[in-house]
Design a protein around this motif. Structure first.
Motif, PDB file in Angstrom:
ATOM      1  N   ALA A 250       4.531  -1.109   3.535  1.00 30.03           N
ATOM      2  CA  ALA A 250       3.598  -1.642   4.173  1.00 30.03           C
ATOM      3  C   ALA A 250       2.433  -1.857   3.568  1.00 30.03           C
ATOM      4  O   ALA A 250       2.216  -1.250   2.351  1.00 30.03           O
ATOM      5  CB  ALA A 250       3.241  -0.296   5.398  1.00 30.03           C
ATOM      6  N   GLY A 251       1.564  -2.780   3.989  1.00 29.10           N
ATOM      7  CA  GLY A 251       0.510  -3.200   3.120  1.00 29.10           C
ATOM      8  C   GLY A 251      -0.150  -4.559   3.871  1.00 29.10           C
ATOM      9  O   GLY A 251      -0.052  -4.523   5.252  1.00 29.10           O
ATOM     10  N   VAL A 252      -0.872  -5.212   3.220  1.00 28.57           N
ATOM     11  CA  VAL A 252      -1.486  -6.368   3.787  1.00 28.57           C
ATOM     12  C   VAL A 252      -1.153  -7.653   3.103  1.00 28.57           C
ATOM     13  O   VAL A 252      -0.846  -7.874   1.897  1.00 28.57           O
ATOM     14  CB  VAL A 252      -3.003  -6.287   3.272  1.00 28.57           C
ATOM     15  CG1 VAL A 252      -4.079  -7.315   3.634  1.00 28.57           C
ATOM     16  CG2 VAL A 252      -3.533  -4.886   3.736  1.00 28.57           C
TER      17      VAL A 252
ATOM     18  N   PHE B   6      -0.976   3.351   6.632  1.00 31.59           N
ATOM     19  CA  PHE B   6       0.238   2.558   5.756  1.00 31.59           C
ATOM     20  C   PHE B   6       1.329   3.429   5.493  1.00 31.59           C
ATOM     21  O   PHE B   6       2.438   3.115   5.551  1.00 31.59           O
ATOM     22  CB  PHE B   6      -0.568   2.169   4.541  1.00 31.59           C
ATOM     23  CG  PHE B   6      -1.254   0.611   4.707  1.00 31.59           C
ATOM     24  CD1 PHE B   6      -0.762  -0.349   5.522  1.00 31.59           C
ATOM     25  CD2 PHE B   6      -2.815   0.815   4.326  1.00 31.59           C
ATOM     26  CE1 PHE B   6      -1.654  -1.414   5.500  1.00 31.59           C
ATOM     27  CE2 PHE B   6      -3.665  -0.349   4.352  1.00 31.59           C
ATOM     28  CZ  PHE B   6      -3.041  -1.309   5.108  1.00 31.59           C
TER      29      PHE B   6
ATOM     30  N   ARG C  56      -2.426  -6.645   8.513  1.00 30.42           N
ATOM     31  CA  ARG C  56      -1.906  -5.333   8.023  1.00 30.42           C
ATOM     32  C   ARG C  56      -0.362  -5.533   8.690  1.00 30.42           C
ATOM     33  O   ARG C  56      -0.177  -5.539   9.988  1.00 30.42           O
ATOM     34  CB  ARG C  56      -2.436  -4.073   8.588  1.00 30.42           C
ATOM     35  CG  ARG C  56      -3.868  -4.103   8.348  1.00 30.42           C
ATOM     36  CD  ARG C  56      -4.684  -3.025   8.753  1.00 30.42           C
ATOM     37  NE  ARG C  56      -4.466  -1.564   8.345  1.00 30.42           N
ATOM     38  CZ  ARG C  56      -3.731  -0.929   9.519  1.00 30.42           C
ATOM     39  NH1 ARG C  56      -3.195  -1.314  10.469  1.00 30.42           N
ATOM     40  NH2 ARG C  56      -3.421   0.447   8.895  1.00 30.42           N
TER      41      ARG C  56
ATOM     42  N   ASP D 174      -3.740  -1.318  14.993  1.00 28.45           N
ATOM     43  CA  ASP D 174      -5.198  -0.603  14.658  1.00 28.45           C
ATOM     44  C   ASP D 174      -4.841   0.681  14.607  1.00 28.45           C
ATOM     45  O   ASP D 174      -4.499   1.463  15.641  1.00 28.45           O
ATOM     46  CB  ASP D 174      -5.937  -1.176  15.375  1.00 28.45           C
ATOM     47  CG  ASP D 174      -6.455  -2.635  15.290  1.00 28.45           C
ATOM     48  OD1 ASP D 174      -5.913  -3.329  14.550  1.00 28.45           O
ATOM     49  OD2 ASP D 174      -7.169  -3.547  16.499  1.00 28.45           O
TER      50      ASP D 174
ATOM     51  N   ARG E 269       0.711  -1.108  -0.002  1.00 25.93           N
ATOM     52  CA  ARG E 269      -0.133   0.090  -0.077  1.00 25.93           C
ATOM     53  C   ARG E 269       0.770   1.508   0.031  1.00 25.93           C
ATOM     54  O   ARG E 269       0.584   2.251  -0.318  1.00 25.93           O
ATOM     55  CB  ARG E 269      -1.018  -0.060   1.285  1.00 25.93           C
ATOM     56  CG  ARG E 269      -1.956  -1.028   1.312  1.00 25.93           C
ATOM     57  CD  ARG E 269      -2.950  -0.994   0.174  1.00 25.93           C
ATOM     58  NE  ARG E 269      -3.998  -1.870   0.223  1.00 25.93           N
ATOM     59  CZ  ARG E 269      -4.014  -3.225  -0.389  1.00 25.93           C
ATOM     60  NH1 ARG E 269      -3.125  -3.354  -1.170  1.00 25.93           N
ATOM     61  NH2 ARG E 269      -5.019  -4.152  -0.202  1.00 25.93           N
TER      62      ARG E 269
END
Length: 335
Positions: free
Chosen positions: A77-79, A125, A95, A121, A46
């Protein structure tokens, strides 16, 4: 890291370096989608942090020279899209942020599961993509290498850049008095807005005279130098007794020489900072540093400045801006 297998039926977009050259020679190409091997994960990127070593690596000037062709970009950063065999602490949909050294300027990235940090949480990103290298380097430098103490005075050279501004913020979080030195009045003002207690424009003033005035003649206890060049020796000549001079990088281009009588006369230390090797040799220590940084971000102690966002196609522009020292704070590539 093992070489992942690929899924020829699917492709992903990546910035490709096919020869060590200027950033403008980079191209975006479709490549077969990699499949994570044992101990690996596939991340849908992301945001990817852009760093000075990325530009040096593309030019073939960094201490690490990847095998050509390669995808530059050290942090992202991402999923998580897929997990490899043996990965039990991470799952699809989590994440994460990751430091991989290369591969981040792409829509997807293979990472060793051990190099991946789940995100709290609510952490964005683009902010998370800035933490591993710039903030990780500054945290390692000030905490592990300099043992900076509350109440000490920290001088940050090149303070408006990504690593420099991180050092300003981390120094304040650790309770130090921070003096930010930068090359324009605008950059000094930016540092003051982000927590520095005092600022010096070292192109229009005399660095040593201003440091003497700001420290009542005592000099800074710790000097953070990611720039090198002409101001290194002048800064070291101003260091306080028992001071620690952190050699972080050479963004000015040249590697300065320092007369060895100066550390002797000052009772001072010249301390090398190589965060990448530290992270490899001491992953637990690095993870603890990153967790502390993430906590500071989430409670508002740290507010990383992201000054620009670039598409994959504009990655060469981002790297050129770094090489020309036109960047303040951090910039990110957002696939």
């Amino acid at each position: 890291m093992t070489v992942p297998q690929t899924n020829e039926a699917q492709t992903y977009q990546a910035v490709l370096c096919q020869a060590f050259d200027e950033p403008e020679t980079l191209t975006v190409q479709a490549r077969p989608m990699p499949i994570p091997g044992p101990g690996e994960v596939l991340i849908a990127v992301r945001a990817a942090g852009v760093n000075y070593p990325d530009a040096l690596m593309v030019q073939g000037l960094y201490q690490v020279r990847p095998t050509l062709p390669f995808v530059p970009g050290a942090e992202a950063a991402g999923v998580i899209d897929a997990v490899g065999e043996g990965v039990t602490h991470l799952a699809v949909g989590v994440r994460v942020a990751a430091f991989t050294g290369t591969g981040a300027f792409a829509s997807h990235l293979i990472a060793s599961a051990g190099a991946v940090m789940p995100l709290p949480d609510g952490m964005e990103f683009d902010v998370a993509a800035c933490l591993p290298l710039a903030y990780g380097t500054s945290m390692h430098a000030l905490s592990d290498r300099a043992a900076l103490k509350a109440g000490e005075t920290l001088l940050v050279l090149g303070a408006a850049g990504g690593v420099g501004l991180a050092a300003v913020a981390i120094g304040k979080a650790m309770g130090a008095r921070v003096i930010a030195a930068a090359g324009t009045d605008e950059k000094v003002s930016l540092c003051l807005q982000h927590g520095a207690d005092a600022g010096i424009n070292y192109t229009s003033g005399n660095l040593r005279d201003e440091l003497k005035a700001l420290t009542d003649g005592k000099g800074p206890d710790v000097i953070f130098d990611p720039v090198g060049g002409d101001y290194t020796e002048a800064a070291f000549r101003s260091i306080g007794w028992g001071g620690r001079f952190l050699v972080v990088g050479f963004a000015a281009g040249g590697v300065p020489k320092l007369p060895l009588n100066l550390p002797l006369l000052k009772g001072a230390s010249v301390v090398g900072v190589f965060w990448g090797e530290f992270a490899r040799r001491n992953p637990r220590g690095n993870a603890a540093n990153l967790a502390r940084l993430a906590g500071w971000v989430m409670d508002g102690t740290l507010r990383p400045l992201i000054s620009a966002r670039y598409s994959l196609e504009r990655t060469p522009e981002a790297l050129r801006a770094l090489l020309n020292r036109e960047v303040t704070g951090k910039v990110v590539v957002t696939p």
